[in-house]
Design a protein around this motif. Structure first.
Motif, PDB file in Angstrom:
ATOM      1  N   GLY A 139     -70.153 -68.307-101.443  1.00  0.00           N
ATOM      2  CA  GLY A 139     -68.826 -68.201-100.842  1.00  0.00           C
ATOM      3  C   GLY A 139     -68.254 -69.578-100.549  1.00  0.00           C
ATOM      4  O   GLY A 139     -67.056 -69.830-100.772  1.00  0.00           O
ATOM      5  N   ILE A 140     -69.095 -70.478-100.050  1.00  0.00           N
ATOM      6  CA  ILE A 140     -68.626 -71.844 -99.768  1.00  0.00           C
ATOM      7  C   ILE A 140     -68.250 -72.549-101.067  1.00  0.00           C
ATOM      8  O   ILE A 140     -67.170 -73.138-101.195  1.00  0.00           O
ATOM      9  CB  ILE A 140     -69.707 -72.646 -99.005  1.00  0.00           C
ATOM     10  N   ILE A 141     -69.130 -72.430-102.071  1.00  0.00           N
ATOM     11  CA  ILE A 141     -68.873 -73.104-103.350  1.00  0.00           C
ATOM     12  C   ILE A 141     -67.562 -72.617-103.969  1.00  0.00           C
ATOM     13  O   ILE A 141     -66.665 -73.407-104.287  1.00  0.00           O
ATOM     14  CB  ILE A 141     -70.038 -72.853-104.344  1.00  0.00           C
ATOM     15  N   TYR A 142     -67.426 -71.287-104.123  1.00  0.00           N
ATOM     16  CA  TYR A 142     -66.233 -70.776-104.791  1.00  0.00           C
ATOM     17  C   TYR A 142     -65.010 -70.837-103.883  1.00  0.00           C
ATOM     18  O   TYR A 142     -63.886 -70.950-104.357  1.00  0.00           O
ATOM     19  CB  TYR A 142     -66.481 -69.367-105.342  1.00  0.00           C
ATOM     20  N   GLY A 143     -65.235 -70.770-102.557  1.00  0.00           N
ATOM     21  CA  GLY A 143     -64.125 -70.959-101.624  1.00  0.00           C
ATOM     22  C   GLY A 143     -63.478 -72.321-101.854  1.00  0.00           C
ATOM     23  O   GLY A 143     -62.251 -72.434-101.963  1.00  0.00           O
ATOM     24  N   CYS A 144     -64.307 -73.362-101.957  1.00  0.00           N
ATOM     25  CA  CYS A 144     -63.783 -74.716-102.174  1.00  0.00           C
ATOM     26  C   CYS A 144     -63.070 -74.808-103.521  1.00  0.00           C
ATOM     27  O   CYS A 144     -61.986 -75.389-103.636  1.00  0.00           O
ATOM     28  CB  CYS A 144     -64.913 -75.735-102.136  1.00  0.00           C
ATOM     29  N   MET A 145     -63.705 -74.186-104.543  1.00  0.00           N
ATOM     30  CA  MET A 145     -63.122 -74.289-105.877  1.00  0.00           C
ATOM     31  C   MET A 145     -61.731 -73.653-105.916  1.00  0.00           C
ATOM     32  O   MET A 145     -60.771 -74.245-106.415  1.00  0.00           O
ATOM     33  CB  MET A 145     -64.052 -73.592-106.879  1.00  0.00           C
ATOM     34  N   ILE A 146     -61.621 -72.454-105.363  1.00  0.00           N
ATOM     35  CA  ILE A 146     -60.341 -71.747-105.417  1.00  0.00           C
ATOM     36  C   ILE A 146     -59.315 -72.396-104.484  1.00  0.00           C
ATOM     37  O   ILE A 146     -58.123 -72.459-104.788  1.00  0.00           O
ATOM     38  CB  ILE A 146     -60.553 -70.241-105.093  1.00  0.00           C
ATOM     39  N   ALA A 147     -59.813 -72.964-103.368  1.00  0.00           N
ATOM     40  CA  ALA A 147     -58.903 -73.687-102.463  1.00  0.00           C
ATOM     41  C   ALA A 147     -58.309 -74.904-103.159  1.00  0.00           C
ATOM     42  O   ALA A 147     -57.137 -75.238-102.937  1.00  0.00           O
ATOM     43  CB  ALA A 147     -59.649 -74.098-101.198  1.00  0.00           C
ATOM     44  N   SER A 148     -59.090 -75.565-104.011  1.00  0.00           N
ATOM     45  CA  SER A 148     -58.511 -76.741-104.672  1.00  0.00           C
ATOM     46  C   SER A 148     -57.434 -76.325-105.667  1.00  0.00           C
ATOM     47  O   SER A 148     -56.431 -77.026-105.831  1.00  0.00           O
ATOM     48  CB  SER A 148     -59.575 -77.620-105.337  1.00  0.00           C
ATOM     49  N   VAL A 149     -57.622 -75.187-106.312  1.00  0.00           N
ATOM     50  CA  VAL A 149     -56.556 -74.679-107.175  1.00  0.00           C
ATOM     51  C   VAL A 149     -55.307 -74.404-106.325  1.00  0.00           C
ATOM     52  O   VAL A 149     -54.190 -74.788-106.696  1.00  0.00           O
ATOM     53  CB  VAL A 149     -56.995 -73.385-107.910  1.00  0.00           C
ATOM     54  N   ALA A 150     -55.517 -73.776-105.175  1.00  0.00           N
ATOM     55  CA  ALA A 150     -54.389 -73.485-104.282  1.00  0.00           C
ATOM     56  C   ALA A 150     -53.675 -74.766-103.871  1.00  0.00           C
ATOM     57  O   ALA A 150     -52.442 -74.863-103.903  1.00  0.00           O
ATOM     58  CB  ALA A 150     -54.892 -72.733-103.044  1.00  0.00           C
ATOM     59  N   GLN A 151     -54.480 -75.783-103.498  1.00  0.00           N
ATOM     60  CA  GLN A 151     -53.912 -77.047-103.044  1.00  0.00           C
ATOM     61  C   GLN A 151     -53.089 -77.709-104.151  1.00  0.00           C
ATOM     62  O   GLN A 151     -51.980 -78.173-103.925  1.00  0.00           O
ATOM     63  CB  GLN A 151     -55.067 -77.970-102.580  1.00  0.00           C
ATOM     64  N   LEU A 152     -53.648 -77.704-105.369  1.00  0.00           N
ATOM     65  CA  LEU A 152     -52.950 -78.309-106.502  1.00  0.00           C
ATOM     66  C   LEU A 152     -51.656 -77.571-106.816  1.00  0.00           C
ATOM     67  O   LEU A 152     -50.647 -78.173-107.160  1.00  0.00           O
ATOM     68  CB  LEU A 152     -53.839 -78.292-107.751  1.00  0.00           C
ATOM     69  N   GLN A 153     -51.676 -76.259-106.687  1.00  0.00           N
ATOM     70  CA  GLN A 153     -50.518 -75.460-107.070  1.00  0.00           C
ATOM     71  C   GLN A 153     -49.458 -75.433-105.988  1.00  0.00           C
ATOM     72  O   GLN A 153     -48.268 -75.443-106.275  1.00  0.00           O
ATOM     73  CB  GLN A 153     -50.953 -74.022-107.390  1.00  0.00           C
ATOM     74  N   TYR A 154     -49.866 -75.345-104.728  1.00  0.00           N
ATOM     75  CA  TYR A 154     -48.872 -75.114-103.670  1.00  0.00           C
ATOM     76  C   TYR A 154     -48.778 -76.242-102.665  1.00  0.00           C
ATOM     77  O   TYR A 154     -47.857 -76.292-101.862  1.00  0.00           O
ATOM     78  CB  TYR A 154     -49.180 -73.788-102.948  1.00  0.00           C
ATOM     79  N   ASP A 155     -49.808 -77.103-102.649  1.00  0.00           N
ATOM     80  CA  ASP A 155     -49.804 -78.268-101.762  1.00  0.00           C
ATOM     81  C   ASP A 155     -49.540 -77.884-100.295  1.00  0.00           C
ATOM     82  O   ASP A 155     -48.775 -78.550 -99.595  1.00  0.00           O
ATOM     83  CB  ASP A 155     -48.758 -79.292-102.259  1.00  0.00           C
ATOM     84  N   THR A 156     -50.124 -76.762 -99.875  1.00  0.00           N
ATOM     85  CA  THR A 156     -49.980 -76.332 -98.479  1.00  0.00           C
ATOM     86  C   THR A 156     -51.372 -76.231 -97.889  1.00  0.00           C
ATOM     87  O   THR A 156     -52.144 -75.346 -98.250  1.00  0.00           O
ATOM     88  CB  THR A 156     -49.309 -74.932 -98.407  1.00  0.00           C
ATOM     89  N   ILE A 157     -51.707 -77.154 -96.982  1.00  0.00           N
ATOM     90  CA  ILE A 157     -53.092 -77.231 -96.509  1.00  0.00           C
ATOM     91  C   ILE A 157     -53.526 -75.936 -95.818  1.00  0.00           C
ATOM     92  O   ILE A 157     -54.660 -75.480 -95.995  1.00  0.00           O
ATOM     93  CB  ILE A 157     -53.280 -78.480 -95.599  1.00  0.00           C
TER      94      ILE A 157
END
Lengths: 450, 450
Positions: A367-385
């Protein structure tokens, strides 16, 4: 290898059938094992099937072939077969196979066959038909070699030479008392190495494994596998020997049970549906899909409940599939491990705490590993922390909860005597879907404050 | 039943250990089958394990026990075991089991053991170690009964009495020529029923099944199951008999292969992970989840692509899970049926058209049924006829496409020599997710005209 050989065989048999090369065909048919012929039969017309069948000289091989025909080919094939012919074949077959076969005939035809069979044989078959299909009684053969304890080794060998021609597993001899109670077992090997005058009681093994007629077939199979024996004796409620289950049937049981488990885990019923009609297959699959449809509809209501937040923050929608998918997949992994672990005897209820906490740990790490991975996609796409934090928390929650539920449910189902292979599939997936969606929206509304 | 018996046994052994009741313990330990003792061992301290182990009088039972210890218990247990003790045990064991066991020791210790074993035995074991683990060579026993064709039945029986004490399957005798080439087989049963002076060549079966040392173990197992035989001879590249594979190993192969298939289908590797560390289990699961994560991220981009339509018609969002879920579930059903069908030999590539069109038909029927059901929920909730039509069309499309892809992929993977059990899981699910989402939004934008 096997397939190639069969293909060559099919081709040459077809060619010979076209040329009507009877003597050639006869040679091939009688050289080929009936188990292989049954496969070739699938690609032949009914007329040609009969033609080949009557070329088989050995009635025993005809029996094996009949037994191997699947549920589609069988009724058509036997329809045109002469009753006396069928009776002659059945009398050559092991009685457990006859019992399996006889139930595949229409009721009336089956009765006629049993009537025409010799008395002893049909009594045995009818005896077998009285046992439930998946118990030791339902799979045993009533033919075995039984002798009294005072018989000498020499006499035992002589009796082998005179009778017991049609015993399926002639490597064990069972020693019974006057009441037919099982006293011990002797292997043919032991019989030939002792001095001829030794009475059986002097060298028989009296500490033997046995099962009763109502023992579940899976239990029987596990016993044979566990102690590496070739046949296990079956006794009735008065401890009298009534049959044996042989190792070849045990192999079939294991293969069937594995297939059953795999099919059940995907909500496909217990029987392989290759030979079922489209309508019947559809019916088998309906309930499992219905359960997951209900789960989906519940998820629908949860999203609808958060619709106003969602319309304010439309960027939440694209993450729904990935969050649900990650939870669903790890949940399937956890439940599969536990279901198979229970089936193979590695896990039982007392391991609950150990198993569930291990799965929870694995779920959390992933969960931590994939949480980080998907969060980085979110950050790149929406730039909302805050969105990125919400997404990663939701993935983490969904995956750890899924691993927990996925490992817990089959354990509890087993405890409640519900088959975990049937229950876990749609049940676990639906719960996980609902929990994932709810946590996702709850977390985002809390964190982003919509 | 089995479990209860073991529990009672564990409890009484523990009680006796506390009271240090040696003679009692000895009696129990020597009466219990080593396969059962191995289970009890799991719940005992290392010290007590050794104590019980040395109470076993029969070295053969000690060997069985050693062989049954799992990969966690084994290294600790043998660490404190005397080398000479190990050698004595190994010399009593079937050579194939020794070969399996020896690779579990640290390299150095294994070498010392092989050196100390008698020459003949260690040569045989080293010979076996040369074969690949999952081939006939890797699972065969090099002990069998071989005789020349001119031997008489009487002489054969005498040779059984004198030697061949440690042969694992003493029910078949193999007839070889001077070059050790396999000529035929005789069952012990045949041997005792013919007149004593008959030479073996007169009644041996010369048309026999055999495999070569490099035949895959699954092929071997299928052969044994198909022809209901108890052992299959293994020949080397010069057609010389070098060993036999016995039916008890075949059972183990089938059980192992079934477990492997089930685990692979859920992306859990090939080995049961009960005994693996959390870290190792996590690593095994990572790639499968990664594939489905990529699928989820692709779905994310598709939804994002339709974000403007979605924000105008927010009521589209709640249907995402149910549409994806129905597609995913029926896709899993279709691929499971086909993967298992291939594994059990029911399907091969030539059935492609038949299998896929049947699945497509089932998918379409179920698509119509669930399309209507979900559309009525949509209608009740939103009362927008175009939305209901879109939703039902999307469910129908998603389910029929899923059944098509789910049945097609494993067939094609098999053709490309990729194991369908490994590949279908995340691959099929991801494709179906993406197709479902895309179709859903495409259909709604077309129909509702957002």
């Amino acid at each position: 290898m096997q397939e190639d050989r069969n293909k060559i065989l099919v081709d040459s048999i077809r060619r010979l059938l076209r040329r009507d090369a009877v003597s050639h065909l006869k040679k091939i048919v009688n050289k080929t094992h009936a188990a292989d012929l049954s496969i070739i039969f699938r690609s032949l017309s009914l007329h040609n099937q009969h033609k080949l069948f009557h070329m088989i000289e050995d009635t025993e091989q005809q029996g094996i072939l009949l037994n191997e025909l699947d549920e589609i080919a069988f009724p058509d094939f036997v329809e045109d077969l002469d009753i006396d012919n069928i009776v002659a074949i059945l009398e050559q077959m092991p009685k457990d196979d006859v019992a399996d076969l006889i139930v595949r005939f229409p009721k009336e035809k089956a009765d006629t066959i049993l009537e025409k069979m010799n008395q002893e044989g049909s009594d045995e078959v009818e005896g077998l038909l009285g046992y439930k299909k998946d118990t030791a009684g339902g799979i045993m053969v009533p033919d075995f070699i039984a002798l009294s304890e005072d018989t000498t080794a020499k006499e035992a060998i002589e009796s082998l030479q005179k009778e017991h021609q049609d015993v399926e597993m002639p490597f064990y001899l069972y020693v019974l008392n006057d009441q037919k109670k099982l006293l011990g077992v002797i292997s043919l090997r032991q019989l030939v190495v002792v001095p001829p005058q030794t009475p059986l009681k002097n060298f028989m093994t009296s500490d033997i494994f046995y099962v009763t007629t109502d023992t579940d077939q899976e239990e029987v199979a596990k016993l044979v596998a566990r102690y590496d024996i070739l046949a296990v004796p079956v006794v009735d409620d008065k401890n009298r020997l009534v049959g044996i289950v042989t190792v070849d049937d045990v192999i079939d049981i294991f293969r069937m049970e594995a297939t059953e488990d795999i099919l059940k885990m995907a909500g496909l019923g217990e029987q392989f549906t290759e030979t079922q009609s489209i309508f019947k297959s559809t019916k088998t699959r309906l309930p499992w899909l219905f359960a997951s449809c209900m789960g989906g509809i519940l998820a629908l209501f949860i999203i609808k409940h958060f619709e106003s937040s969602l319309s304010e923050s439309i960027f939440l929608a694209p993450f729904i599939p990935v969050i649900m998918g990650m939870g669903g997949n790890i949940g399937t992994q956890s439940s599969t491990i536990v279901v198979r672990g229970i089936a193979t005897g590695r896990y039982d209820f007392k391991d609950l705490r150990k198993v569930v906490s291990k799965e929870l740990a694995i779920g959390s790490i992933l969960g931590i590993i994939y949480g980080c991975m998907i969060a980085s996609v979110a950050q790149l796409q929406y730039d909302t922390i805050l969105l990125s934090i919400s997404v990663s928390t939701a993935v983490f929650t969904s995956m750890s909860v899924a691993a927990f539920i996925g490992s817990m449910c089959p354990m509890i189902f087993t405890r409640m005597n519900i088959d975990p292979a049937v229950a876990t599939g749609p049940f676990v997936t639906s719960i996980i879907d609902i929990v994932s969606i709810f946590c996702y929206f709850k977390i985002t509304t809390l964190l982003i404050g919509i």
